[in-house]
Design an enzyme around this catalytic site. Structure first.
Site, short mmCIF file in Angstrom:
data_model
loop_
_atom_site.label_atom_id
_atom_site.label_comp_id
_atom_site.label_asym_id
_atom_site.label_seq_id
_atom_site.Cartn_x
_atom_site.Cartn_y
_atom_site.Cartn_z
N HIS A 29 0.82 -1.21 0.00
CA HIS A 29 0.00 0.00 0.00
C HIS A 29 0.86 1.26 0.00
O HIS A 29 0.46 2.28 0.55
CB HIS A 29 -0.95 0.02 1.21
CG HIS A 29 -2.20 -0.78 0.99
ND1 HIS A 29 -3.24 -0.32 0.23
CD2 HIS A 29 -2.56 -2.01 1.42
CE1 HIS A 29 -4.22 -1.23 0.22
NE2 HIS A 29 -3.83 -2.28 0.92
N LEU A 120 -3.72 -11.69 -5.99
CA LEU A 120 -2.51 -11.99 -6.78
C LEU A 120 -2.53 -11.21 -8.09
O LEU A 120 -1.73 -11.43 -8.96
CB LEU A 120 -2.39 -13.50 -7.03
CG LEU A 120 -2.27 -14.34 -5.76
CD1 LEU A 120 -2.19 -15.83 -6.11
CD2 LEU A 120 -1.04 -13.95 -4.94
N ASP A 167 1.39 -3.48 -9.50
CA ASP A 167 0.93 -4.75 -10.06
C ASP A 167 1.21 -4.84 -11.56
O ASP A 167 1.72 -5.83 -12.07
CB ASP A 167 -0.57 -4.93 -9.82
CG ASP A 167 -0.91 -4.92 -8.34
OD1 ASP A 167 0.03 -5.03 -7.52
OD2 ASP A 167 -2.10 -4.80 -8.00
P1 ADP Z 1 -7.25 -9.52 -8.17
O1 ADP Z 1 -6.66 -8.55 -9.14
O2 ADP Z 1 -6.63 -9.45 -6.84
O3 ADP Z 1 -7.28 -10.92 -8.68
P2 ADP Z 1 -9.59 -7.97 -8.72
O4 ADP Z 1 -10.92 -7.90 -8.08
O5 ADP Z 1 -8.82 -6.73 -8.89
O6 ADP Z 1 -8.77 -9.08 -7.94
O7 ADP Z 1 -9.76 -8.60 -10.17
C1 ADP Z 1 -10.56 -9.74 -10.38
C2 ADP Z 1 -11.39 -9.52 -11.63
O8 ADP Z 1 -10.56 -9.62 -12.81
C3 ADP Z 1 -12.46 -10.58 -11.84
O9 ADP Z 1 -13.64 -10.25 -11.13
C4 ADP Z 1 -12.66 -10.52 -13.35
O10 ADP Z 1 -13.47 -9.42 -13.69
C5 ADP Z 1 -11.26 -10.23 -13.86
N1 ADP Z 1 -10.56 -11.50 -14.18
C6 ADP Z 1 -9.52 -12.05 -13.56
N2 ADP Z 1 -9.14 -13.21 -14.15
C7 ADP Z 1 -9.97 -13.39 -15.20
C8 ADP Z 1 -10.12 -14.39 -16.22
N3 ADP Z 1 -9.32 -15.45 -16.28
N4 ADP Z 1 -11.10 -14.24 -17.11
C9 ADP Z 1 -11.92 -13.17 -17.06
N5 ADP Z 1 -11.83 -12.20 -16.14
C10 ADP Z 1 -10.87 -12.30 -15.22
#
Ligand code: ADP
Ligand code: MG
Length: 381
Positions: A29, A120, A167
Site C-alpha cells: 500500500h 494476486l 501490479d
Molecule cells: P485480483 O486482481 O486481486 O485478482 P480484482 O478484483 O482486482 O482481484 O480482479 C478480479 C477480476 O478480474 C475478476 O472479477 C474478473 O473481472 C477479472 N478477471 C480475472 N481473471 C480473469 C479471467 N481469467 N477471465 C476473465 N476475467 C478475469
C-alpha cells in the site's frame, strides 16, 4: 472440460500469449504514496489464444465465464453488464485514447489458473496481457514499461480503482528468480536476486475468502493518504508521504487526526522496511527477512487496517508452525493472499497443520502454493 477455440470462434487461433500473477515481498500500500516496493512475478498465469478476425468487432471469451462477448471497436464505454470484459475493453479504449490505431477485430480466448479476486492481481494480469497482445498484433511497439503505465491508467480511469503502478509493473517487467525493486515516485526499477539461505522458500497462501468491498475500501485508503499528504505539505516540502522518515513521526502525530496518523505511520515505516528487507536479502538472511515480514503485517493489521479475521488467522497459524520464519498479507488485503518464509523440507507438515488450523477457525479451506519466480508477459507460440 474446456471448450476449444475452434468451437467458439469457428476458426483456429494464430498465437498464444501468457502473463503471470504477482506477489509483493514487501512495500504494501505504498505504491500510490511514492514508496519503494518489491514485487515478483509468479508461476500462475492467464493465457490467451488469439486471432485477427477481419471484422470491426472484438470477440472475447474466458473459461471463467462461459459467455461470448462481441463488442464493436468504436465508442467503447464502461458498462456494468460487460462484466470482466470491462478490463480488455478498457485496455483497447486506453490505447485508442493515446492515438494507437486498433481498427481490426481480434478473437481472444482467456484461460487462467490465477484465483481471481484473491490479491494476486489477476486484474492487472488481464490488462497487461491484453495490452501486450494489442501491441504485438498491431505492431505498436509498446515497451514493457509503457504497458505497465497504460494498464495502470486503464485500471484507474476505466475500472475506477485508484491503484498504484506496482501490479502492472511486476507483471510486465517480471524476471525469472528476481524481485523488482520499483521506486514508484519516478517509476525507475532494478532487479534484485531473491536469495534465501538455509533451505527456506516462499510459500503463497490464499484465504479463499470471497472478497467484498475491496475497491471501495482501497479507494478509501488512497483518500486517507491524500488527506495526510495535503495536511503535511503545509509543514513539509514533500511530494509524497514516503519522503518522510520515522524520525518525523512525533511531530506528524501532533499535526494529524489520529486515524490519518495511523495510515501515514504505516506508509512511512513500511517504506523503511523495504530498505531493511533488501539489505537482509542481499545476504539471504532469512531470519531477519521473516521478522520484517511480521513487522509489515503488524503495521497493515493495526495501523492500516486492511487485514481481517481470515488473513490474520492464516498469518498467525503460519507463524506458529516451527518451519515458518515470518508471514504477511500480500496485495491489497481485505481477504486475499499471504506469503510466508518456510523451510522447504517441512512444507508438507506446514501445509497440513496450517490447513487444519485455518479451517477450524474459518470453516474455509485455504490454498497453499509453492510457486516459482518467473518472467513477465510474453508470446509463447
Ligand atoms: P485480483 O486482481 O486481486 O485478482 P480484482 O478484483 O482486482 O482481484 O480482479 C478480479 C477480476 O478480474 C475478476 O472479477 C474478473 O473481472 C477479472 N478477471 C480475472 N481473471 C480473469 C479471467 N481469467 N477471465 C476473465 N476475467 C478475469
Ligand atoms: Mg486487482
Amino acid at each position: 472440460m474446456l471448450k476449444s477455440f475452434q468451437s467458439i470462434f469457428k476458426e483456429e487461433y494464430q498465437s498464444i500469449y501468457q502473463a503471470p500473477a504477482r506477489i509483493n515481498l514487501i512495500g504494501e500500500h505504498i505504491d500510490y504514496n511514492g514508496g519503494k516496493v518489491l514485487p515478483a512475478a509468479i508461476s500462475l498465469y492467464i493465457k490467451a489464444w488469439v486471432r485477427k478476425n477481419n471484422t470491426k468487432n472484438v470477440r472475447l471469451y474466458s473459461s471463467l465465464n462461459d459467455h461470448l462477448y462481441i463488442c464493436p471497436l468504436t465508442n467503447i464505454e464502461y458498462k456494468e453488464e460487460q462484466g470482466w470484459t470491462n478490463y480488455p475493453l478498457g485496455m483497447i479504449y486506453t490505447l485508442q485514447k493515446h492515438g494507437y490505431n486498433i481498427n481490426e477485430g481480434l478473437d481472444i480466448y482467456y484461460t487462467s489458473n490465477i484465483p481471481a479476486g484473491s490479491g494476486l492481481s489477476s486484474s492487472a494480469c488481464l490488462l497487461d496481457l491484453t495490452c501486450f497482445i494489442l501491441s504485438e498484433e498491431f505492431n505498436l511497439n509498446i515497451s514493457k514499461k509503457d504497458i505497465a503505465i497504460f494498464a495502470k491508467e486503464s485500471e484507474n480511469d476505466f475500472n475506477n480503482l485508484s491503484c498504484g503502478i506496482m501490479d502492472q509493473a511486476a507483471i510486465s517487467l517480471g524476471k525469472e528468480k528476481k524481485a523488482i525493486l520499483i521506486d514508484t515516485a519516478n517509476f525507475s526499477y532494478e532487479y534484485k536476486d531473491i536469495k534465501l539461505n538455509d533451505g527456506y522458500t516462499i510459500v503463497v497462501m490464499s484465504t479463499n475468502k470471497p472478497r467484498k468491498l475491496t475497491e471501495s475500501k482501497y479507494n478509501e485508503r488512497v483518500k486517507e493518504c491524500n488527506i495526510g499528504l495535503k495536511t503535511l505539505q503545509k509543514e513539509y516540502k514533500i511530494n509524497n508521504l514516503c519522503e518522510l522518515s520515522s524520525n518525523d513521526l512525533p511531530k506528524i502525530k501532533e499535526l494529524l487526526d489520529p486515524l490519518i496518523y495511523k495510515r501515514v505511520k504505516h506508509v512511512i515505516t513500511e517504506n523503511e522496511r523495504v530498505y531493511r528487507f533488501i539489505e537482509e536479502m542481499k545476504d539471504g538472511n532469512v531470519y531477519n527477512m521473516g521478522q520484517i515480514l511480521n513487522e509489515s503485517d503488524e503495521s497493515l493489521r493495526c495501523d492500516y487496517e486492511v487485514t481481517g479475521l481470515h488473513l490474520d488467522t492464516l498469518t498467525s497459524v503460519s507463524r506458529n508452525h516451527p518451519a515458518c520464519l515470518g508471514a504477511r498479507m500480500t496485495g491489497a488485503g481485505f481477504g486475499g493472499c499471504c506469503i510466508a518464509i518456510v523451510k522447504e523440507k517441512d512444507i508438507k507438515d506446514f501445509t497440513k497443520v496450517v490447513k487444519r488450523k485455518y479451517y477450524e477457525v474459518t470453516k474455509i479451506k485455504p490454498s497453499i502454493m509453492q510457486v516459482e519466480i518467473v518472467d513477465g508477459v510474453k508470446k509463447i507460440a
